[in-house]
Design an enzyme around this catalytic site. Structure first.
Site, mmCIF file in Angstrom:
data_model
loop_
_atom_site.group_PDB
_atom_site.id
_atom_site.type_symbol
_atom_site.label_atom_id
_atom_site.label_comp_id
_atom_site.label_asym_id
_atom_site.label_seq_id
_atom_site.Cartn_x
_atom_site.Cartn_y
_atom_site.Cartn_z
ATOM 1 N N ALA A 1 -1.484 -1.739 -4.484
ATOM 2 C CA ALA A 1 -2.747 -1.003 -4.555
ATOM 3 C C ALA A 1 -2.529 0.449 -4.125
ATOM 4 C CB ALA A 1 -3.803 -1.657 -3.663
ATOM 5 N N THR A 49 -3.087 7.325 -5.359
ATOM 6 C CA THR A 49 -4.456 7.252 -5.874
ATOM 7 C C THR A 49 -4.665 8.219 -7.028
ATOM 8 O OG1 THR A 49 -5.277 6.616 -3.693
ATOM 9 C CG2 THR A 49 -6.893 7.477 -5.250
ATOM 10 N N LYS A 105 1.889 13.086 5.027
ATOM 11 C CA LYS A 105 2.102 12.262 3.835
ATOM 12 C C LYS A 105 3.376 12.703 3.123
ATOM 13 C CE LYS A 105 -0.312 10.454 -0.221
ATOM 14 N NZ LYS A 105 0.059 9.068 0.136
ATOM 15 N N GLY A 112 0.806 -1.205 0.000
ATOM 16 C CA GLY A 112 0.000 0.000 0.000
ATOM 17 C C GLY A 112 0.839 1.255 0.000
ATOM 18 N N THR A 113 2.157 1.090 -0.064
ATOM 19 C CA THR A 113 3.079 2.225 -0.046
ATOM 20 C C THR A 113 3.247 2.796 -1.443
ATOM 21 O OG1 THR A 113 4.288 1.058 1.705
ATOM 22 C CG2 THR A 113 5.380 2.948 0.691
ATOM 23 N N HIS A 148 -4.840 15.101 1.482
ATOM 24 C CA HIS A 148 -4.343 14.166 2.481
ATOM 25 C C HIS A 148 -3.792 14.930 3.687
ATOM 26 C CE1 HIS A 148 -4.573 11.229 -0.788
ATOM 27 N NE2 HIS A 148 -4.466 10.292 0.132
ATOM 28 N N HIS A 149 -3.534 14.167 4.736
ATOM 29 C CA HIS A 149 -2.950 14.720 5.963
ATOM 30 C C HIS A 149 -1.548 15.279 5.696
ATOM 31 C CE1 HIS A 149 -0.438 11.072 6.221
ATOM 32 N NE2 HIS A 149 -1.520 10.455 5.768
#
Length: 267
Positions: A125, A166, A159, A99-100, A155-156
């Site tokens: 992903a 995405t 990040k 997921g990275t 995003h936060h």
């Protein structure tokens, strides 16, 4: 199917802790190792806030694989470490679920070749939230009919990469079905550098980083007299866990690399 033995790289981080909680409550999969240099020797469950699990942190992927012999390595670490972790896992016959962000197309091609050599699967992903995957797929479909498009991802502020994985994946899906052309006025000039965002295949991607945000994205489509907005909001990190669970199960059946959760969903 026997229990799937899972190691989690980055298990002390916010996403990693959610994966630990997932593995604690789900039948059919077992947490065997948590990996984080900053937490070596601590109990993984106590760090995740669910109490002692009897699984202590190790400091490296190599150590975790040698000691705990996982079937799957779930990686939520950093862009500069993820490829090395995937290579170590594949060499040992362990299936990565990643997921990275940070893997290039060339990285993906090379990791896929290694998967095929070993006869084992991997899943990368950009987003594990099912709703986000649907948002990306719907955006690609819309771009065939409304090709004037811009992406805004939020995003936060912790990040590390921009744009998000995405947003990049969304842009790739759109570019696959939309002929490239440069949007906006042909004589447009930025009076402040970066005001129009990152350029991708003729359209723009904008990244917002603020505290209090988790993960959000909207794709805007403009046409004569109309605006279509496709938006997804992850309000907490639990939203990603059904996709992580699906990926852990599905990767055991694969003999190649899959990029994007949409490729293992029945869409």
């Amino acid at each position: 199917m026997s229990e799937i033995r899972v190691a989690v790289a980055g298990a002390s981080g916010r996403m990693g802790q959610e994966v630990v909680k997932l593995l604690y409550r789900e039948e059919g999969m077992t947490l065997v190792s948590g990996i984080a240099r900053s937490a070596v020797g601590q109990d993984v469950g106590e760090v995740a806030g669910i109490g002692k699990l009897g699984v202590t942190f190790t400091g490296s992927v190599e150590e975790a694989i040698a000691k705990d012999r996982p079937d799957v390595l779930v990686d939520f670490t950093t862009p500069d470490a993820v490829r090395r972790h995937a290579e170590i896992a594949l060499e040992a016959g362990v299936r990565p679920v990643i997921g990275t962000s940070g893997l290039s197309r060339e990285d993906l091609r090379e990791l896929d070749a290694r998967c095929r050599e070993k006869g084992i699967g991997a899943i990368v992903a950009p987003n594990f939230a099912i709703g986000a995957v649907l948002m990306m797929v719907f955006a690609a479909k819309a771009s065939k009919y409304l090709p004037h498009v811009e992406i805004i991802e939020l995003h936060h502020d912790k990040k590390l990469d921009a744009p998000s994985g995405t947003a990049v994946k969304t842009a790739e899906l759109i570019a696959d079905v939309r002929d490239e052309f440069r949007q906006g006025h042909p004589e447009e000039k930025e009076t402040l550098e970066g005001a129009r965002g990152a350029y991708y295949d003729g359209f723009r991607i904008h990244s917002v980083r603020l505290p209090g945000i988790v993960a959000h994205q909207e794709v805007l489509f403009g046409g004569p007299g109309q605006l279509l907005t496709i938006r997804h909001d992850s309000l907490n990190r639990e939203s990603f866990m059904p996709g992580v669970k699906l990926a852990i199960e599905k990767v055991m059946e694969l003999d190649h690399l899959v990029y994007g959760l949409e490729n293992i969903l029945d869409l």
